[in-house]
Design an enzyme around this catalytic site. Structure first.
Site, mmCIF file in Angstrom:
data_model
loop_
_atom_site.group_PDB
_atom_site.id
_atom_site.type_symbol
_atom_site.label_atom_id
_atom_site.label_comp_id
_atom_site.label_asym_id
_atom_site.label_seq_id
_atom_site.Cartn_x
_atom_site.Cartn_y
_atom_site.Cartn_z
ATOM 1 N N ASN A 9 0.868 -1.176 0.000
ATOM 2 C CA ASN A 9 0.000 0.000 0.000
ATOM 3 C C ASN A 9 0.907 1.230 0.000
ATOM 4 O OD1 ASN A 9 -1.797 2.045 0.552
ATOM 5 N ND2 ASN A 9 -2.204 1.417 2.663
ATOM 6 N N LYS A 11 0.080 4.240 -0.201
ATOM 7 C CA LYS A 11 -0.571 5.395 0.437
ATOM 8 C C LYS A 11 -0.406 6.656 -0.430
ATOM 9 C CE LYS A 11 0.300 3.323 4.898
ATOM 10 N NZ LYS A 11 0.112 3.450 6.320
ATOM 11 N N GLU A 97 -6.925 4.214 7.897
ATOM 12 C CA GLU A 97 -6.754 5.654 7.646
ATOM 13 C C GLU A 97 -8.006 6.233 6.987
ATOM 14 O OE1 GLU A 97 -3.021 5.287 5.587
ATOM 15 O OE2 GLU A 97 -2.073 4.694 7.461
ATOM 16 N N GLU A 167 -5.406 -5.483 10.407
ATOM 17 C CA GLU A 167 -4.376 -4.483 10.663
ATOM 18 C C GLU A 167 -4.674 -3.781 11.987
ATOM 19 O OE1 GLU A 167 -2.419 -3.158 6.759
ATOM 20 O OE2 GLU A 167 -4.206 -1.944 7.022
ATOM 21 N N GLY A 173 2.354 1.818 10.798
ATOM 22 C CA GLY A 173 3.269 2.948 10.678
ATOM 23 C C GLY A 173 3.957 3.329 11.978
HETATM 24 C C1 PEP Z 1 -0.704 -0.152 5.964
HETATM 25 O O1 PEP Z 1 -0.686 0.987 5.543
HETATM 26 O O2 PEP Z 1 -1.624 -0.903 5.621
HETATM 27 C C2 PEP Z 1 0.361 -0.599 6.844
HETATM 28 C C3 PEP Z 1 0.270 -1.772 7.390
HETATM 29 O O3 PEP Z 1 1.414 0.270 7.060
HETATM 30 P P1 PEP Z 1 2.832 -0.068 7.735
HETATM 31 O O4 PEP Z 1 3.335 -1.326 7.096
HETATM 32 O O5 PEP Z 1 3.683 1.119 7.438
HETATM 33 O O6 PEP Z 1 2.586 -0.251 9.196
#
Ligand code: PEP
Length: 251
Positions: A9, A11, A97, A167, A173
């Site tokens: 992802n 983003k 998000e 998640e 993040g």
């Molecule tokens: C995400 O954006 O779905 C995610 C898991 O981010 P990160 O790997 O940076 O924690």
């Protein structure tokens, strides 16, 4: 046997030139990888350029969001059929998000999943608890509501086109990965929910990805757990070598 999925992802990062450079770097590093579904999710404006680069490779294209209508007076939105037209096979839906900053709810997530399936896309359906919810011991209640309401009205046959991404919001993040045990416990619980809502065969078939600070260093441990079928990766997907290190977790 569930085929693992490793999805990146991107983003709100990478303008077109950088997105193309990233995928150009990734292609040679994963070209010999078999038995893993590889997905990248650039911003909307880079979809077509990335699509062109990955044509004929083992990399699949995803969008990060979609709307639930096919067309109409909905300024700024994008329909699943339009994403398919731009070369997408997948779309991420209900990322935390989106829930946190853009008011997405289980109800709108459910509408988007249904629209994505109708538009011919695989939906990567994101769920997960916040830190406050985990600390209040409500993780399983939150997951139960998100899964039940997110999948409302979706048939077992349709579920074959859905990938669930667990998640935990506190791990996204932040550099804080859920331990292998914490992730496996949540994944087993989610698979149990799917068994209850559908049947054992459907639950056995659905892929459940873990997301939250996945890196090449921790992916192997996570992937060794029976109910973890892949990863949704944010930060570590923005560099070709670190994402390839996750994709190539079996090597
Ligand atoms: C995400 O954006 O779905 C995610 C898991 O981010 P990160 O790997 O940076 O924690």
């Amino acid at each position: 046997m569930r085929t693992p999925v490793i999805a990146g992802n991107w983003k709100l990062f990478k303008k077109q030139g950088d997105a193309v450079a990233l995928v150009e770097g990734l292609i040679p590093l994963v070209k010999d990888t078999v038995g893993v579904e590889i997905v990248v999710a650039p911003v909307f404006t880079s979809l077509s350029a990335v699509c062109e680069k990955i044509s004929g490779t083992n990399i699949n294209l995803s969008a990060q969001n979609c709307y639930w209508e096919e067309e109409g007076a909905f300024t700024g939105e994008i329909a699943p059929g339009m994403l398919a037209d731009a070369g997408c096979s997948h779309v991420i839906i209900g990322h935390s998000e989106r829930r946190q900053y853009f008011g997405e709810t289980d109800e709108t997530v459910n509408k988007k999943i249904k629209a994505a399936l109708k538009g011919g896309l695989v939906a990567i359906f994101c769920i997960g608890e916040t830190l406050a919810q985990r600390e209040a011991d409500s993780t399983f209640d939150v997951l139960r509501t998100q899964v039940t309401d997110g999948l409302a009205g979706i048939t077992a046959a349709e579920l074959a086109k859905i990938i669930i991404a667990y998640e935990p919001v506190w791990a996204i993040g932040t550099g804080k990965t859920a331990s292998d045990d914490q992730a496996e416990e949540a994944h087993a619980f989610i698979r149990g929910l799917v068994t209850g809502l559908y049947d054992q065969g459907t639950a056995d078939a659905i892929r459940i990805l873990y997301g939250g600070s996945v890196k090449p260093e921790n992916v192997k441990g996570l992937m060794s757990r029976p109910n973890i079928d892949g990863a949704l990766v944010g930060g570590a997907s923005l560099k070709a070598d670190s994402f390839a290190g996750i994709v190539n977790f079996q090597k």
